[in-house]
Structures are given as C-alpha cells and as structure tokens.
Design a protein around this motif. Structure first.
Motif, PDB file in Angstrom:
ATOM      1  N   VAL A 402      21.784 -69.963-164.592  1.00  0.00           N
ATOM      2  CA  VAL A 402      21.201 -71.300-164.699  1.00  0.00           C
ATOM      3  C   VAL A 402      19.875 -71.369-163.935  1.00  0.00           C
ATOM      4  CG1 VAL A 402      21.503 -73.734-164.101  1.00  0.00           C
ATOM      5  CG2 VAL A 402      23.411 -72.432-165.050  1.00  0.00           C
ATOM      6  N   LEU A 403      19.852 -70.835-162.715  1.00  0.00           N
ATOM      7  CA  LEU A 403      18.633 -70.840-161.906  1.00  0.00           C
ATOM      8  C   LEU A 403      17.845 -69.546-162.022  1.00  0.00           C
ATOM      9  CD1 LEU A 403      19.909 -72.447-158.552  1.00  0.00           C
ATOM     10  CD2 LEU A 403      18.901 -73.578-160.548  1.00  0.00           C
ATOM     11  N   ASN A 404      18.521 -68.471-162.367  1.00  0.00           N
ATOM     12  CA  ASN A 404      17.894 -67.151-162.367  1.00  0.00           C
ATOM     13  C   ASN A 404      18.089 -66.509-163.742  1.00  0.00           C
ATOM     14  OD1 ASN A 404      16.952 -64.550-161.727  1.00  0.00           O
ATOM     15  ND2 ASN A 404      17.822 -64.625-159.659  1.00  0.00           N
ATOM     16  N   LEU A 405      17.405 -67.072-164.731  1.00  0.00           N
ATOM     17  CA  LEU A 405      17.583 -66.632-166.107  1.00  0.00           C
ATOM     18  C   LEU A 405      17.199 -65.170-166.301  1.00  0.00           C
ATOM     19  CD1 LEU A 405      18.354 -67.486-168.985  1.00  0.00           C
ATOM     20  CD2 LEU A 405      15.959 -68.140-169.350  1.00  0.00           C
ATOM     21  N   SER A 406      16.183 -64.725-165.586  1.00  0.00           N
ATOM     22  CA  SER A 406      15.709 -63.341-165.740  1.00  0.00           C
ATOM     23  C   SER A 406      16.547 -62.329-164.977  1.00  0.00           C
ATOM     24  CB  SER A 406      14.244 -63.235-165.270  1.00  0.00           C
ATOM     25  OG  SER A 406      13.409 -64.088-166.017  1.00  0.00           O
ATOM     26  N   ALA A 471      20.249 -71.649-144.950  1.00  0.00           N
ATOM     27  CA  ALA A 471      19.799 -71.259-146.286  1.00  0.00           C
ATOM     28  C   ALA A 471      20.414 -72.150-147.357  1.00  0.00           C
ATOM     29  CB  ALA A 471      20.146 -69.794-146.545  1.00  0.00           C
ATOM     30  N   ASN A 472      21.672 -72.524-147.169  1.00  0.00           N
ATOM     31  CA  ASN A 472      22.298 -73.461-148.111  1.00  0.00           C
ATOM     32  C   ASN A 472      21.601 -74.820-148.064  1.00  0.00           C
ATOM     33  OD1 ASN A 472      24.857 -72.510-149.642  1.00  0.00           O
ATOM     34  ND2 ASN A 472      25.107 -71.586-147.621  1.00  0.00           N
ATOM     35  N   ALA A 473      21.258 -75.255-146.861  1.00  0.00           N
ATOM     36  CA  ALA A 473      20.537 -76.524-146.725  1.00  0.00           C
ATOM     37  C   ALA A 473      19.148 -76.424-147.357  1.00  0.00           C
ATOM     38  CB  ALA A 473      20.424 -76.907-145.251  1.00  0.00           C
ATOM     39  N   PHE A 474      18.533 -75.257-147.244  1.00  0.00           N
ATOM     40  CA  PHE A 474      17.228 -74.999-147.860  1.00  0.00           C
ATOM     41  C   PHE A 474      17.308 -75.186-149.383  1.00  0.00           C
ATOM     42  CE2 PHE A 474      14.550 -71.709-149.886  1.00  0.00           C
ATOM     43  CZ  PHE A 474      13.291 -72.077-149.429  1.00  0.00           C
ATOM     44  N   ILE A 475      18.356 -74.646-149.975  1.00  0.00           N
ATOM     45  CA  ILE A 475      18.548 -74.796-151.422  1.00  0.00           C
ATOM     46  C   ILE A 475      18.759 -76.264-151.782  1.00  0.00           C
ATOM     47  CG2 ILE A 475      20.148 -74.310-153.315  1.00  0.00           C
ATOM     48  CD1 ILE A 475      18.322 -71.994-152.775  1.00  0.00           C
ATOM     49  N   PRO A 480      16.505 -76.395-156.662  1.00  0.00           N
ATOM     50  CA  PRO A 480      15.972 -75.496-157.698  1.00  0.00           C
ATOM     51  C   PRO A 480      16.471 -75.833-159.103  1.00  0.00           C
ATOM     52  CG  PRO A 480      17.587 -74.371-156.309  1.00  0.00           C
ATOM     53  CD  PRO A 480      17.275 -75.658-155.637  1.00  0.00           C
ATOM     54  N   TRP A 481      17.584 -76.525-159.218  1.00  0.00           N
ATOM     55  CA  TRP A 481      18.076 -76.939-160.537  1.00  0.00           C
ATOM     56  C   TRP A 481      17.127 -77.940-161.203  1.00  0.00           C
ATOM     57  CZ3 TRP A 481      20.762 -77.084-155.972  1.00  0.00           C
ATOM     58  CH2 TRP A 481      20.751 -78.302-155.280  1.00  0.00           C
ATOM     59  N   ASN A 482      16.303 -78.588-160.404  1.00  0.00           N
ATOM     60  CA  ASN A 482      15.249 -79.437-160.976  1.00  0.00           C
ATOM     61  C   ASN A 482      13.958 -78.644-161.198  1.00  0.00           C
ATOM     62  OD1 ASN A 482      16.762 -81.828-161.117  1.00  0.00           O
ATOM     63  ND2 ASN A 482      16.347 -82.304-158.958  1.00  0.00           N
ATOM     64  N   LEU A 483      13.677 -77.690-160.308  1.00  0.00           N
ATOM     65  CA  LEU A 483      12.471 -76.874-160.457  1.00  0.00           C
ATOM     66  C   LEU A 483      12.502 -76.057-161.746  1.00  0.00           C
ATOM     67  CD1 LEU A 483      12.132 -75.497-156.793  1.00  0.00           C
ATOM     68  CD2 LEU A 483      10.855 -77.396-157.825  1.00  0.00           C
ATOM     69  N   VAL A 484      13.684 -75.613-162.140  1.00  0.00           N
ATOM     70  CA  VAL A 484      13.800 -74.762-163.311  1.00  0.00           C
ATOM     71  C   VAL A 484      13.409 -75.488-164.593  1.00  0.00           C
ATOM     72  CG1 VAL A 484      16.209 -75.236-163.930  1.00  0.00           C
ATOM     73  CG2 VAL A 484      15.273 -72.929-164.263  1.00  0.00           C
ATOM     74  N   PRO A 491       6.424 -70.666-159.876  1.00  0.00           N
ATOM     75  CA  PRO A 491       6.158 -69.891-158.649  1.00  0.00           C
ATOM     76  C   PRO A 491       6.925 -70.410-157.436  1.00  0.00           C
ATOM     77  CG  PRO A 491       4.133 -70.277-159.851  1.00  0.00           C
ATOM     78  CD  PRO A 491       5.184 -71.132-160.515  1.00  0.00           C
ATOM     79  N   TRP A 492       7.057 -71.736-157.319  1.00  0.00           N
ATOM     80  CA  TRP A 492       7.799 -72.273-156.174  1.00  0.00           C
ATOM     81  C   TRP A 492       9.298 -72.009-156.324  1.00  0.00           C
ATOM     82  CZ3 TRP A 492       7.686 -72.893-151.431  1.00  0.00           C
ATOM     83  CH2 TRP A 492       8.510 -73.785-150.744  1.00  0.00           C
ATOM     84  N   LEU A 493       9.798 -72.084-157.563  1.00  0.00           N
ATOM     85  CA  LEU A 493      11.201 -71.733-157.803  1.00  0.00           C
ATOM     86  C   LEU A 493      11.455 -70.288-157.388  1.00  0.00           C
ATOM     87  CD1 LEU A 493      14.047 -72.158-158.988  1.00  0.00           C
ATOM     88  CD2 LEU A 493      13.105 -71.514-161.224  1.00  0.00           C
ATOM     89  N   GLU A 494      10.548 -69.390-157.761  1.00  0.00           N
ATOM     90  CA  GLU A 494      10.702 -67.985-157.374  1.00  0.00           C
ATOM     91  C   GLU A 494      10.708 -67.835-155.858  1.00  0.00           C
ATOM     92  OE1 GLU A 494       8.883 -65.337-161.015  1.00  0.00           O
ATOM     93  OE2 GLU A 494       7.496 -66.014-159.447  1.00  0.00           O
ATOM     94  N   THR A 495       9.837 -68.559-155.194  1.00  0.00           N
ATOM     95  CA  THR A 495       9.757 -68.471-153.734  1.00  0.00           C
ATOM     96  C   THR A 495      11.026 -69.001-153.081  1.00  0.00           C
ATOM     97  OG1 THR A 495       7.357 -68.682-153.815  1.00  0.00           O
ATOM     98  CG2 THR A 495       8.401 -69.172-151.717  1.00  0.00           C
ATOM     99  N   VAL A 496      11.539 -70.115-153.594  1.00  0.00           N
ATOM    100  CA  VAL A 496      12.774 -70.681-153.054  1.00  0.00           C
ATOM    101  C   VAL A 496      13.929 -69.694-153.213  1.00  0.00           C
ATOM    102  CG1 VAL A 496      14.523 -72.470-153.428  1.00  0.00           C
ATOM    103  CG2 VAL A 496      12.094 -73.092-153.345  1.00  0.00           C
ATOM    104  N   LEU A 497      14.058 -69.113-154.401  1.00  0.00           N
ATOM    105  CA  LEU A 497      15.129 -68.140-154.621  1.00  0.00           C
ATOM    106  C   LEU A 497      14.928 -66.899-153.757  1.00  0.00           C
ATOM    107  CD1 LEU A 497      15.602 -68.325-158.502  1.00  0.00           C
ATOM    108  CD2 LEU A 497      16.938 -69.456-156.718  1.00  0.00           C
ATOM    109  N   HIS A 498      13.680 -66.481-153.591  1.00  0.00           N
ATOM    110  CA  HIS A 498      13.392 -65.306-152.771  1.00  0.00           C
ATOM    111  C   HIS A 498      13.814 -65.527-151.315  1.00  0.00           C
ATOM    112  CE1 HIS A 498      11.089 -61.578-151.853  1.00  0.00           C
ATOM    113  NE2 HIS A 498      11.010 -62.135-150.653  1.00  0.00           N
ATOM    114  N   VAL A 499      13.483 -66.677-150.761  1.00  0.00           N
ATOM    115  CA  VAL A 499      13.848 -66.966-149.368  1.00  0.00           C
ATOM    116  C   VAL A 499      15.370 -66.935-149.199  1.00  0.00           C
ATOM    117  CG1 VAL A 499      13.843 -68.744-147.578  1.00  0.00           C
ATOM    118  CG2 VAL A 499      11.751 -68.255-148.859  1.00  0.00           C
ATOM    119  N   ALA A 500      16.078 -67.556-150.142  1.00  0.00           N
ATOM    120  CA  ALA A 500      17.543 -67.561-150.058  1.00  0.00           C
ATOM    121  C   ALA A 500      18.102 -66.150-150.193  1.00  0.00           C
ATOM    122  CB  ALA A 500      18.125 -68.471-151.130  1.00  0.00           C
ATOM    123  N   MET A 501      17.542 -65.361-151.110  1.00  0.00           N
ATOM    124  CA  MET A 501      18.030 -63.996-151.298  1.00  0.00           C
ATOM    125  C   MET A 501      17.695 -63.099-150.118  1.00  0.00           C
ATOM    126  SD  MET A 501      17.475 -63.067-155.302  1.00  0.00           S
ATOM    127  CE  MET A 501      18.248 -64.026-156.609  1.00  0.00           C
TER     128      MET A 501
END
Length: 567
Positions: A402-406, A471-475, A480-484, A491-501
């Motif tokens: 849902v958030l990480n289609l690729s 990190a959960n609070a960061f999400i 990100p479910w709205n960013l997608v 780019p910001w969605l990618e950055t948000v997912l990157h920080v969490a990962m």
C-alpha cells in the motif's frame, strides 16, 4: 558521540570515520579493561543433573549467549562460549538411585535435556562440557597434582556440617535449627538440611588466601559484578576463611573422580566442577584465552568468587576476569519450587511464546542485581506491546505494498531533510521531533554497546524500543498513506519510508544478540546482506541516493499472542 551533521550527509559517506569510532568504543568498554579480549571467553555454570532444567538455567545461558553474540558482531574472531553439565557428586548419585538407573545412564539422559533446551532456545555455545568426559578427568587430575605439588593440599581430619543438597561444607555460623523439624539443623542461606560429618580426607589451604583475594577484589572493581555482589564477597573474605575439605571418602561417594594416588578418596564435586572452565580452554595445554568471564547465579557465588579464585591462585593461574552474578526468578513473587507447584517449564514456554519471544522476555525483564518475577500475563503483555506492535507493525507498515508499491528500500532526499535543522524552514519538511529521532538513532549504537558489554541487555532493549516508538510516531506524524496519493509528495514519501527503514535496520542489527531469528528475518526483508549486519554497519543515512530492492516477504514478524483460556 555520533554527530547528527555526519549522519545526514548524502553522497559524502562518513563510513570510515564512524566505523573507526564505533570499533574503538567497543574496545574501550569491555568489562574491567580496554582490552576487547577480556570478554572473549564467556561461561555459564555447568548445570547440575540431579533434576531437569528450569527457567533459571536458561536465563544464565541467555545472558552469556547475548554477550557472546555481541562479541561476534563487534568483530571478535576467536571466542569461547562454554556451557555444560556437572555430573558427579552425592546428589547425582542419590538421584540416579532413586530413578533406578546407573549414574552414567542417568547423567546421559538429563544432560541431553539441557542440550535440547539450549538448542531449542538458539543458545549458540561453542563448547558443551560434561564432567564425565575423559578430557575433563585429565584436566582435574593435572590440576589436583599441581595444587598438591605446590603445597596447598594436605591430608587431615574434617569435622563439621555438610549439606548434601548444596554439596557444600558449612561452619557453625552457617547452620541453624529447623523451624519445622525438631532436632534437625539446616543451612542458614538455603534452608536445606545438614548433617554432622567426621572424615579423614584432603584439605585445601583456603585460610591463607584472604589477603590475596582481597587484593584481587580491590584492584578490579569488576572482579565480582554488579557492585552489590562485589561487596558481599568482600565481606565474606574479610571475615576470614577456613581450610576447605576437597575430597570425600569413596565408600560414601563413589560417583566422582578418584583422588590421584589415593583411590580411597573422591575429589570434592565443586573442585571437580570448577576445573571445567580450564578444560574447555585447553588445560593442561595451551590456554590463549584464559582468564574467563563467568556468568553465575547468586546461589553459587561463593564457589566462583572465593573457592575458584583461590584454587587458581594456588595453581599459579590468574583468577577470572569477572564473576558476573545474576539474581533469581520468582513466580507470582514466590520462589519457584516443586512443592509449591510454581516451577516454570522452559520447554512449554518456548512452544507458547516462540524461542525469540521467551529470549526477549527473560533478557528484557531480567536484572542482575535483583530477582525477577515471572507471570504468563506479564510475558504476553510485553511481547504483544513491543515485538508485535512496536517492532513488527512498523516493518509491516513500511514494506507493505500500500505504501511501498515498488517494494524497495527507498532513497533519502537530503534536500527535504537537511543536515542542519535550521535549514528546514527554507527547504525541508522535517520537524524538531524528526531530528530528535535521528539524533536518538545515531546515539543508539554506542549506548547499546555499553549495555551489552555490561551484561545489561534490559537497558539496551529499553533504548532500542524507545527509538522504535519514536519511529512509529514519525510515521503517524507524516501519514504516508496520504502522501502516496499525491505524486508531488513522492520524494518526501520516499524519505519518510527511508527514515523508518533505517531505524529498523539499525535496531535489527542491534537486536541480533537477543532475538536472532526475528532480526534475521527483518534484515533479510529489508534486503540487508549477511555481511552488512555488524558493528561496522551501524552508521545511518549514508546510502548512494539510489533505492535498493527489498527481500522476500515472509509474513508477519511476530504474531500477536492471545491469552490461553483457563478451564
């Protein structure tokens, strides 16, 4: 300290600088010394086979296993982690008789249960020693002869109290009248019955060692650790020591190693047992990794922190690096006992909570200096809150389609998360809370290193979980479910997912000593190769700016547990 401005650079990796800093930190904080080899030889006690293993045995093994795994992750190539079974003595002789079995057959069966427990719990020892092995008999004989030649063993008459249950000799101050049985004496410390014993046997000159033991204790504050137990041992030694009986008449105790040159005597089970640490180190041959760090329960502290160092000093060997003493587990605030029916079966709990789940609970809740209280309700609540919700749920969120289609570990866009928080208002989208997460994550490896090297996994886990909660609070904060839904926010969605990962990656590497299976599955899901899971890989946000593919999805990291229905 790992600096934030070094952490958030993109395209200019500070890898070498941070790797060197982290490696130096690991070396600087091994217990008692700046030498990392000081924890390169770790031992549990060898466990007495008069009964099946319980949760306390597993706890000792997990403390050592966690420390040993951290040594390996930190780059220590040559290490020993030994455990095993203590198979001689009057208690074993009596237990075998009660079971209607020959002592060796009885020992084989119970020893195998300890092996099975450690295998099922993923305890990754390098040596499992049994005191019935020929290599150990050779080591004990050599050690005895060494003590005798150096004048520390003599033949004499022992007269005093002996506790078969504790396999120990006691003086009059250590004995009292039983509260429940008239005319029966018991040990003050354990409450087990004692009997008056008069024997001709061999004695060890323990009485000449107080000054040398005090010197060992005073020169090394971590000789016995934590400080609470160091003070207890120092008090015992300061009160004076009596010579110790180190053999039993063989007509009373036939299940043991005969005294060299005197088959009428059997070597005292504790002298026999303690030499196991030398056996696994190569004695009487080359012993490159001696001295050892011993993990012991508080009930056997006296044997490891007084008798054993004295034996070693008498034989011309250095005493242990450290005797790390842990407290016991109670259940519902009561001491576990068969008569009370509150003994925790570790095999049953492994099936209920998984091996990583039980490992996590014991290392998360266990504290060296005070007893831990076990309840199934507490285990369930902790594992659901931290492993399922905080840890597992974060991974599911950021790797889900849902958030990480690729299905990638996405790139980090430094222009949206500048190195300096002051620039955020100009071009970035990161908040003060976001910078707090990154700062905490960057400090985490150094702090966790200190805790693991101090055998305080619970402190390491507390800080790791705090980062994962951030990190959960960061999400939640950045939704990100709205960013997608908006291509411009890509780019910001990618950055948000990157920080969490990145948070998950760092925490996954740090969690390997505690939950090795879960950590492996997490890191594999993130696409992290096996060679990239060490202390040298603990810097963050140093990627090349390209997304990398995720690994295979193996499902939920840790499934929520449901309370068992009580009949």
């Amino acid at each position: 300290m790992f600096l934030l401005r070094q952490c958030l650079s993109l395209g200019q990796s500070p890898r070498k600088h941070l790797t060197d800093r982290c490696a130096a930190a690991v070396q600087a904080r091994a217990i008692g010394s700046a030498n990392p080899s000081r924890n390169a030889f770790l031992t549990t006690p060898i466990f007495y086979v008069n009964a099946v293993p319980h949760i306390g045995h597993l706890y000792s093994a997990l403390i050592a296993d966690c420390a040993h795994r951290w040594q390996r992750i930190s780059g220590a190539e040559e290490t020993i982690f030994s455990t095993g079974t203590d198979e001689h003595g009057l208690k074993v002789q009596q237990a075998a008789t009660s079971a209607g079995k020959k002592p060796q057959k009885y020992c084989d069966q119970v020893s195998e249960q300890f092996r099975s427990l450690f295998s099922e719990s993923n305890v990754n020892y390098t040596d499992f020693i049994r005191t019935t092995e020929s290599r150990h008999h050779e080591a004990v004989n050599h050690f005895w002869i060494t003590l005798q030649k150096r004048g520390y063993i003599y033949k004499g008459k022992y007269e005093g109290w002996y506790s078969t249950s504790d396999e120990t000799f006691l003086n009059s101050q250590q004995v009292q009248d039983s509260d429940t049985q008239d005319g029966v004496k018991v040990s003050v410390e354990t409450g087990n019955p004692v009997e008056w014993t008069t024997e001709i046997n061999y004695m060890f000159r323990l009485s000449v060692f107080p000054s040398r033991l005090l010197e060992w204790l005073d020169e090394n504050p971590r000789a016995v650790y934590p400080a609470k137990f160091h003070a207890i041992v120092r008090q015992w030694v300061s009160e004076g020591l009596q010579d110790l009986s180190v053999s039993r008449q063989r007509d009373r105790l036939h299940w043991g190693i005969p005294v060299p040159g005197d088959p009428s005597q059997t070597i005292y089970v504790w002298l026999d047992a303690l030499v196991n640490y030398l056996t696994v180190c190569g004695f009487p041959g080359q012993m490159d990794l001696w001295p050892a760090t011993h993990i012991v329960g508080k009930d056997i502290l006296k044997f490891h922190a007084i008798y054993w160092p004295a034996f070693l000093l008498a034989a011309g060997w250095p005493p242990p690096t450290s005797v790390v003493c842990h407290s016991h587990w109670t259940m519902d605030s009561f001491k576990m006992s068969k008569s009370r029916g509150n003994v925790v079966d570790p095999f049953d709990r492994l099936r209920t909570y998984t091996r990583d789940g039980l490992r996590y609970f014991l290392l998360r809740e266990g504290v060296l200096h005070s007893d831990g209280d076990y309840t199934d309700e507490k285990v369930l609540k902790l594992l659901n809150a931290e492993l399922a919700d905080t840890f597992g749920n974060l991974l599911s969120r950021v790797t889900g389609k849902v958030l990480n289609l690729s299905q990638v570990f996405p790139q980090f866009h430094a222009e949206l998360f500048p190195r300096q928080q002051s620039l955020t208002s100009l071009s970035g989208r990161a908040s003060a809370e976001d910078y707090a997460l990154v700062s905490a994550l960057q400090r985490l490896p150094e702090s966790v290193d200190i805790h693991y090297n101090n055998f305080e996994a619970y402190k390491a886990l507390d800080e790791i979980m705090a980062c994962l909660r951030q990190a959960n609070a960061f999400i939640q904060r950045h939704e990100p479910w709205n960013l997608v839904k908006n291509e411009k926010d890509g780019p910001w969605l990618e950055t948000v997912l990157h920080v969490a990962m990145e948070t998950l990656r760092i925490c996954g590497i740090l969690l390997q000593p505690v939950v090795p299976d879960m950590a492996d599955r997490l890191l594999s899901r993130l696409g992290i190769e096996g060679s990239e899971r060490t202390v040298a890989n603990l810097e963050c946000f140093t990627g090349t700016g390209k997304s990398t593919p995720l690994g295979r999805d193996t499902g939920v990291l840790f499934s929520r547990l449901k309370p068992e229905e009580k009949s």
